[in-house]
Design a protein around this motif. Structure first.
Motif, PDB file in Angstrom:
ATOM      1  N   SER A 288       0.825  -1.208   0.000  1.00  0.00           N
ATOM      2  CA  SER A 288       0.000   0.000   0.000  1.00  0.00           C
ATOM      3  C   SER A 288       0.859   1.258   0.000  1.00  0.00           C
ATOM      4  N   GLU A 289       1.946   1.246   0.785  1.00  0.00           N
ATOM      5  CA  GLU A 289       2.799   2.436   0.862  1.00  0.00           C
ATOM      6  C   GLU A 289       3.517   2.700  -0.458  1.00  0.00           C
ATOM      7  N   ILE A 290       3.952   1.637  -1.133  1.00  0.00           N
ATOM      8  CA  ILE A 290       4.627   1.823  -2.420  1.00  0.00           C
ATOM      9  C   ILE A 290       3.621   2.317  -3.464  1.00  0.00           C
ATOM     10  N   ILE A 291       2.404   1.772  -3.442  1.00  0.00           N
ATOM     11  CA  ILE A 291       1.372   2.242  -4.367  1.00  0.00           C
ATOM     12  C   ILE A 291       1.060   3.716  -4.088  1.00  0.00           C
ATOM     13  N   ARG A 292       1.064   4.084  -2.791  1.00  0.00           N
ATOM     14  CA  ARG A 292       0.745   5.464  -2.409  1.00  0.00           C
ATOM     15  C   ARG A 292       1.716   6.467  -3.054  1.00  0.00           C
ATOM     16  N   VAL A 293       3.006   6.124  -3.079  1.00  0.00           N
ATOM     17  CA  VAL A 293       3.986   7.073  -3.639  1.00  0.00           C
ATOM     18  C   VAL A 293       4.162   6.887  -5.145  1.00  0.00           C
ATOM     19  N   GLY A 294       3.703   5.756  -5.702  1.00  0.00           N
ATOM     20  CA  GLY A 294       3.680   5.597  -7.151  1.00  0.00           C
ATOM     21  C   GLY A 294       4.538   4.501  -7.726  1.00  0.00           C
ATOM     22  N   SER A 295       5.709   4.237  -7.146  1.00  0.00           N
ATOM     23  CA  SER A 295       6.606   3.206  -7.683  1.00  0.00           C
ATOM     24  C   SER A 295       7.749   2.980  -6.708  1.00  0.00           C
ATOM     25  N   ILE A 296       8.529   1.929  -6.968  1.00  0.00           N
ATOM     26  CA  ILE A 296       9.703   1.660  -6.134  1.00  0.00           C
ATOM     27  C   ILE A 296      10.707   2.799  -6.267  1.00  0.00           C
ATOM     28  N   ARG A 297      10.934   3.273  -7.487  1.00  0.00           N
ATOM     29  CA  ARG A 297      11.876   4.373  -7.679  1.00  0.00           C
ATOM     30  C   ARG A 297      11.442   5.610  -6.895  1.00  0.00           C
ATOM     31  N   GLU A 298      10.169   5.936  -6.946  1.00  0.00           N
ATOM     32  CA  GLU A 298       9.694   7.110  -6.211  1.00  0.00           C
ATOM     33  C   GLU A 298       9.793   6.901  -4.708  1.00  0.00           C
ATOM     34  N   ALA A 299       9.638   5.640  -4.263  1.00  0.00           N
ATOM     35  CA  ALA A 299       9.778   5.353  -2.834  1.00  0.00           C
ATOM     36  C   ALA A 299      11.215   5.589  -2.380  1.00  0.00           C
ATOM     37  N   VAL A 300      12.172   5.234  -3.238  1.00  0.00           N
ATOM     38  CA  VAL A 300      13.586   5.455  -2.915  1.00  0.00           C
ATOM     39  C   VAL A 300      13.923   6.935  -2.984  1.00  0.00           C
ATOM     40  N   GLU A 301      13.525   7.585  -4.059  1.00  0.00           N
ATOM     41  CA  GLU A 301      13.895   8.991  -4.260  1.00  0.00           C
ATOM     42  C   GLU A 301      13.224   9.927  -3.253  1.00  0.00           C
ATOM     43  N   SER A 302      12.075   9.497  -2.723  1.00  0.00           N
ATOM     44  CA  SER A 302      11.391  10.323  -1.717  1.00  0.00           C
ATOM     45  C   SER A 302      11.943  10.099  -0.310  1.00  0.00           C
ATOM     46  N   GLY A 303      12.792   9.085  -0.144  1.00  0.00           N
ATOM     47  CA  GLY A 303      13.337   8.789   1.170  1.00  0.00           C
ATOM     48  C   GLY A 303      12.515   7.798   1.964  1.00  0.00           C
ATOM     49  N   LEU A 304      11.402   7.324   1.406  1.00  0.00           N
ATOM     50  CA  LEU A 304      10.583   6.342   2.112  1.00  0.00           C
ATOM     51  C   LEU A 304      11.354   5.044   2.324  1.00  0.00           C
ATOM     52  N   VAL A 305      12.061   4.583   1.292  1.00  0.00           N
ATOM     53  CA  VAL A 305      12.872   3.359   1.361  1.00  0.00           C
ATOM     54  C   VAL A 305      14.336   3.757   1.370  1.00  0.00           C
ATOM     55  N   GLU A 306      15.099   3.218   2.326  1.00  0.00           N
ATOM     56  CA  GLU A 306      16.474   3.669   2.523  1.00  0.00           C
ATOM     57  C   GLU A 306      17.512   2.555   2.498  1.00  0.00           C
ATOM     58  N   SER A 307      17.096   1.307   2.220  1.00  0.00           N
ATOM     59  CA  SER A 307      18.063   0.214   2.203  1.00  0.00           C
ATOM     60  C   SER A 307      17.490  -0.970   1.447  1.00  0.00           C
ATOM     61  N   GLY A 308      18.367  -1.931   1.178  1.00  0.00           N
ATOM     62  CA  GLY A 308      17.909  -3.180   0.577  1.00  0.00           C
ATOM     63  C   GLY A 308      18.283  -3.344  -0.875  1.00  0.00           C
ATOM     64  N   VAL A 309      17.863  -4.469  -1.439  1.00  0.00           N
ATOM     65  CA  VAL A 309      18.210  -4.818  -2.812  1.00  0.00           C
ATOM     66  C   VAL A 309      17.553  -3.871  -3.802  1.00  0.00           C
ATOM     67  N   MET A 310      16.253  -3.633  -3.649  1.00  0.00           N
ATOM     68  CA  MET A 310      15.559  -2.753  -4.588  1.00  0.00           C
ATOM     69  C   MET A 310      16.088  -1.324  -4.470  1.00  0.00           C
ATOM     70  N   TYR A 311      16.415  -0.908  -3.264  1.00  0.00           N
ATOM     71  CA  TYR A 311      17.012   0.414  -3.049  1.00  0.00           C
ATOM     72  C   TYR A 311      18.304   0.546  -3.843  1.00  0.00           C
ATOM     73  N   GLU A 312      19.184  -0.462  -3.742  1.00  0.00           N
ATOM     74  CA  GLU A 312      20.468  -0.409  -4.446  1.00  0.00           C
ATOM     75  C   GLU A 312      20.276  -0.467  -5.959  1.00  0.00           C
TER      76      GLU A 312
END
Length: 413
Positions: free
Chosen positions: A278-302
């Motif tokens: 739900s949180e990833i859908i809320r911001v729009g995509s995995i890339r947007e989750a990383v670039e917005s600072g929501l996601v800060e680590s992990g494989v998808m982050y890297e």
């Protein structure tokens, strides 16, 4: 009265077992043979040559024998131009069309051998006589065949070249080094795999990691993320579940509701999986989750931070799914196919279904490493035809961190 066909075998036909396999095919299918010529290579690198006359009672009996021989690299001694027939409709191949192996293949057209581009198993070969730069031959999957495509039929004018497998190769991909074993010295095998990864990268090649959710559950997340960050993984192929569990670990410290370090199940942890989607859908995509600072680590982050392309192929059992997950099966196949044809080395890490999907697209010359805790999974994947494959039956949570240490430090801190 009998009918016959003359075939030739060339290369390391003794070391690789090709000659014995050819004899077995003929006898098992009710034919007989005579060895007309046999030249044995006198060194580890020198190839051998055999010329056989294969006999059967009728042409109908002989044809399937020749077909099976062709698949292992026994080619007609008197090559003719390939027979071409137009596809009668979109996604319809002519009757008797030639179905490819995953070995390097050539097609004879107007007296010249054309290398078949983008080789993979179970495809049609299309010849384009009017291609820019001269005639071309390339594979097409069934759903890509178009009405009027000139499709190769039967084995005439097709030459298959299985990869050479000389003795003396010290890599894990050398002759008789593949196969499945839970007892093989794991540390030394992992060290050789790491050396192969470094060699591929030093030569400018690409490494594709095909990953299952067990990699996250078992605690190997940080090690794989490090391999991505350090530039040793160039592409990622996975399912919706892998990405969700990786992102969940960043947002909530759990994977499918379980703390991967303490193995505890936090209160309401079972909701973390859906919350993450739900949180990833809320911001729009995995890339947007990383670039917005929501996601800060992990494989998808890297992957996002290091511009490593990823393909997330969906399935009918997915929750969500994530916005980045490809839900159209044909679109997902095509995306996986593009990655597979670009890869020089593929790591199949604890995922049967995605590994089979990628493996079906690989030419036999691509180096493949398959790791799973289930021996049947490793056997099934290695039996799909790669000539350069090594399998390990071990815990993925143990394998990936050791591999990362060997790749980055050569096994030493």
């Amino acid at each position: 009265m009998t009918v016959s066909r003359v075939v030739e075998l060339e290369g390391h036909i003794i070391d690789s077992g090709m000659m014995g396999a050819a004899f077995g095919i003929v006898m098992d299918m009710g034919g007989s043979f005579e060895v007309d010529e046999f030249e044995i290579g006198r060194s580890k690198t020198e190839g051998s040559y055999a010329r056989l006359t294969v006999f059967a009672d009728t042409e109908d009996d002989l044809q399937p024998i020749v077909h099976e021989l062709h698949g292992i690299g026994a080619n007609p001694a008197d090559p003719r131009d390939a027979t071409l027939a137009p596809a009668p409709a979109d996604r319809v191949v002519p009757k008797g069309f030639y179905s490819t192996t995953n070995h390097p293949t050539d097609v004879r057209y107007e007296g010249e051998w054309l290398p078949v581009e983008r080789v993979e198993m179970d495809c049609a070969i299309v010849v384009d006589p009017e291609a820019e730069g001269g005639p071309r031959a390339y594979t097409k999957v069934l759903n890509a065949v178009e009405a009027g495509d000139l499709v190769v039929t039967a084995e005439a004018g097709v030459r298959v070249r299985p990869p050479e497998r000389p003795r003396g190769d010290g890599s894990p991909f050398g002759f008789m080094q593949g196969g499945v074993s839970a007892e093989r010295p794991s540390e030394s095998t992992i060290a050789k795999i790491a050396e192969s990864i470094r060699e591929v990268k030093e030569e400018g090649g690409t490494v594709l990691a095909v990953c299952g959710p067990a990699l996250i559950h078992s605690g190997a997340r940080e090690a794989l993320a490090r391999l991505v960050r350090e530039g040793y993984v160039d592409m990622l192929s996975a399912g919706n579940g892998f990405a969700v569990h990786d992102l969940e670990h960043d947002l909530y410290g759990t994977s499918l509701g379980m703390d991967t370090e303490t193995l505890d199940h936090p209160r309401k942890g079972h909701k973390h999986h859906i919350y993450t989607i739900s949180e990833i859908i809320r911001v729009g995509s995995i890339r947007e989750a990383v670039e917005s600072g929501l996601v800060e680590s992990g494989v998808m982050y890297e992957c996002v931070r290091n511009d490593v392309p990823f393909v997330l192929a969906g399935s009918i059992r997915d929750d969500g799914p994530l916005p980045d997950t490809i839900t159209d099966a044909i679109e997902a196949q095509n995306a996986i196919r593009e990655q597979a044809h670009e890869a020089d080395m593929v790591l199949l890490l604890s995922t049967l279904l995605h590994s089979v999907a990628v493996g079906n697209c690989l030419p036999s010359t691509t180096r493949v490493v398959c790791v799973d805790i289930n021996p049947a999974t490793v056997t099934q994947l290695l039996d799909r035809g790669s000539a350069q494959a090594v399998g390990m039956v071990t815990d993925i949570g143990t394998f990936v961190p050791i591999l990362a240490e060997h790749v980055i430090y050569g096994g030493r801190e």
